[in-house]
Design a protein around this motif. Structure first.
Motif, PDB file in Angstrom:
ATOM      1  N   HIS A   1     -15.588  -3.430   2.460  1.00  0.00           N
ATOM      2  CA  HIS A   1     -16.554  -2.689   1.637  1.00  0.00           C
ATOM      3  C   HIS A   1     -17.816  -3.512   1.403  1.00  0.00           C
ATOM      4  O   HIS A   1     -18.938  -2.997   1.509  1.00  0.00           O
ATOM      5  CB  HIS A   1     -15.908  -2.305   0.308  1.00  0.00           C
TER       6      HIS A   1
ATOM      7  N   ALA B   1      -7.457   3.093  -0.474  1.00  0.00           N
ATOM      8  CA  ALA B   1      -7.717   1.663  -0.679  1.00  0.00           C
ATOM      9  C   ALA B   1      -7.346   1.214  -2.092  1.00  0.00           C
ATOM     10  O   ALA B   1      -6.941   0.067  -2.298  1.00  0.00           O
ATOM     11  CB  ALA B   1      -9.181   1.344  -0.399  1.00  0.00           C
TER      12      ALA B   1
ATOM     13  N   LEU C   1      -7.987  -0.182  11.111  1.00  0.00           N
ATOM     14  CA  LEU C   1      -9.307  -0.349  10.504  1.00  0.00           C
ATOM     15  C   LEU C   1     -10.147  -1.355  11.280  1.00  0.00           C
ATOM     16  O   LEU C   1     -11.343  -1.146  11.493  1.00  0.00           O
ATOM     17  CB  LEU C   1      -9.158  -0.798   9.054  1.00  0.00           C
TER      18      LEU C   1
ATOM     19  N   ALA D   1      -5.520   3.276   4.312  1.00  0.00           N
ATOM     20  CA  ALA D   1      -5.808   1.871   4.009  1.00  0.00           C
ATOM     21  C   ALA D   1      -4.687   0.919   4.395  1.00  0.00           C
ATOM     22  O   ALA D   1      -4.898  -0.297   4.407  1.00  0.00           O
ATOM     23  CB  ALA D   1      -6.102   1.731   2.514  1.00  0.00           C
TER      24      ALA D   1
ATOM     25  N   CYS E   1       0.880  -1.180   0.000  1.00  0.00           N
ATOM     26  CA  CYS E   1       0.000   0.000   0.000  1.00  0.00           C
ATOM     27  C   CYS E   1       0.912   1.222   0.000  1.00  0.00           C
ATOM     28  O   CYS E   1       1.194   1.808   1.042  1.00  0.00           O
ATOM     29  CB  CYS E   1      -0.923  -0.005   1.216  1.00  0.00           C
TER      30      CYS E   1
ATOM     31  N   CYS F   1      -3.916  -0.434  -2.574  1.00  0.00           N
ATOM     32  CA  CYS F   1      -3.586  -1.717  -1.956  1.00  0.00           C
ATOM     33  C   CYS F   1      -3.468  -2.812  -3.011  1.00  0.00           C
ATOM     34  O   CYS F   1      -4.208  -2.840  -3.994  1.00  0.00           O
ATOM     35  CB  CYS F   1      -4.651  -2.119  -0.934  1.00  0.00           C
TER      36      CYS F   1
ATOM     37  N   VAL G   1     -12.314   5.230   4.387  1.00  0.00           N
ATOM     38  CA  VAL G   1     -10.959   4.780   4.066  1.00  0.00           C
ATOM     39  C   VAL G   1     -10.393   5.627   2.942  1.00  0.00           C
ATOM     40  O   VAL G   1     -11.081   5.923   1.962  1.00  0.00           O
ATOM     41  CB  VAL G   1     -10.963   3.297   3.643  1.00  0.00           C
TER      42      VAL G   1
ATOM     43  N   GLN H   1      -9.624  -4.916   1.998  1.00  0.00           N
ATOM     44  CA  GLN H   1     -10.426  -3.724   1.711  1.00  0.00           C
ATOM     45  C   GLN H   1     -11.736  -4.104   1.034  1.00  0.00           C
ATOM     46  O   GLN H   1     -12.806  -3.570   1.364  1.00  0.00           O
ATOM     47  CB  GLN H   1      -9.635  -2.755   0.823  1.00  0.00           C
ATOM     48  N   LYS H   2     -11.655  -5.043   0.108  1.00  0.00           N
ATOM     49  CA  LYS H   2     -12.865  -5.506  -0.586  1.00  0.00           C
ATOM     50  C   LYS H   2     -13.847  -6.127   0.397  1.00  0.00           C
ATOM     51  O   LYS H   2     -15.054  -5.887   0.330  1.00  0.00           O
ATOM     52  CB  LYS H   2     -12.470  -6.511  -1.670  1.00  0.00           C
TER      53      LYS H   2
END
Length: 309
Positions: free
Chosen positions: A263, A248, A233, A227, A152, A251, A245, A259-260
């Motif tokens: 979300h 993201a 987080l 992120a 990231c 990443c 965030v 992250q996915k």
């Protein structure tokens, strides 16, 4: 259950010695450990008495999962080795990656990282930080900034983007508090400090004095978090408060998968700078630590051990 031994990143021989002493003194032993040497440690400890020692590994050991009674690790450690993923992962690390497949029954998958920011800890933090944080004008927006990692990457570009977005939402904030981590590059911190240090609405923690992190978790109305940090987080998403965030899209590898996942669960939203921070939203808070603890208690109880939650 009489004996409990918790060890993080300790020497293998030291852990084995501590386990033997605890077992000799207290009998049946629950060992919770994390670190590079835990595979050899698990083998050594279980030789004491296989039915009287229960070994829990925190985070994926990559090899020999059957050496542990339980392995507690985030879902994103089961990252699919798609062609895109193979491009992102150095060849010498690919043998360490667990492809996406149903894990064995001794593997407990969490959404994020385990942490200590549970409801009891936040109640204590709310009391400890009451005098400093309770009087602040609402809504209180807390911004937690980590630092770039191999998976990231960012620098001054993201800092400038974040500064502009925060300026755009500042009208909707009663108060804004910014915290940097030990990993935050000086050039990133300087950009935000230059813009906000003289603003009466804004407080920037400079690393001196008591760390307000737990107080922020307890008193914030919303968060903006970079992120790069799975732990920050995970903690913020356990509060049930809005979490935005930034970065993201930068990443890669399993961090993009994390992250996915957040979300898709509706626990985070991308920070755009167009938000009205006074407009709140909610979601079922992540409760990984409590759920993992329940699985440990349940598994130990199957052995007939007396457990106390």
């Amino acid at each position: 259950m009489q004996g409990l031994l918790g060890v993080l990143e300790a020497d293998a021989n030291q852990i084995a010695k501590m386990a033997r002493e605890t077992f000799d003194r207290d009998g049946p032993l629950l060992v919770v450990a994390s670190g590079r040497d835990t595979i050899s440690v698990a083998s050594s400890i279980r030789q004491l008495a296989p039915e009287s020692v229960f070994v829990v590994q925190i985070q994926h050991p990559r090899l020999n999962l059957n050496r542990f009674d339980l392995v507690i690790t985030p879902c994103h450690d089961y990252y699919p080795l798609t062609p895109e993923a193979q491009d992102q992962i150095p060849w010498f690390l690919r043998s360490w990656i667990t492809p996406r497949e149903p894990p064995d029954s001794n593997v407990v998958l969490t959404v994020g990282a385990l942490h200590q920011a549970d409801s009891a800890a936040l109640r204590i933090a709310a009391s400890l930080w009451h005098d400093e944080l309770a009087p602040l004008l609402k809504p209180l927006l807390v911004v937690n900034i980590g630092g770039p990692t191999r998976n990231c990457q960012y620098g001054e570009d993201l800092a400038k983007q974040l500064t502009e977005m925060l300026l755009n939402v500042l009208w909707s904030c009663g108060s804004l508090r910014i915290s940097f981590s030990r990993r935050t590059p000086e050039k990133v911190a300087k950009i935000l400090m230059k813009e906000f240090s003289a603003n009466p609405k804004v407080y920037i923690w400079d690393g001196r004095g008591s760390n307000p992190h737990m107080g922020h978790l307890a008193w914030a109305d919303a968060f903006v978090i970079t992120a790069d940090s799975v732990s920050m987080l995970s903690e913020a998403c356990s509060t049930g408060k809005p979490v935005y965030v930034v970065g993201a899209e930068r990443c890669t590898w399993k961090f993009a998968e994390f992250q996915k996942s957040l979300h898709e669960r509706g626990v985070v939203r991308p920070f755009t700078g167009k938000e009205d921070i006074s407009e709140t939203w909610s979601y079922p808070p992540l409760n990984d630590s409590a759920e993992a603890a329940s699985r440990v208690i349940e598994a130990a109880a199957k052995r007939g051990w007396i457990t106390h939650a």
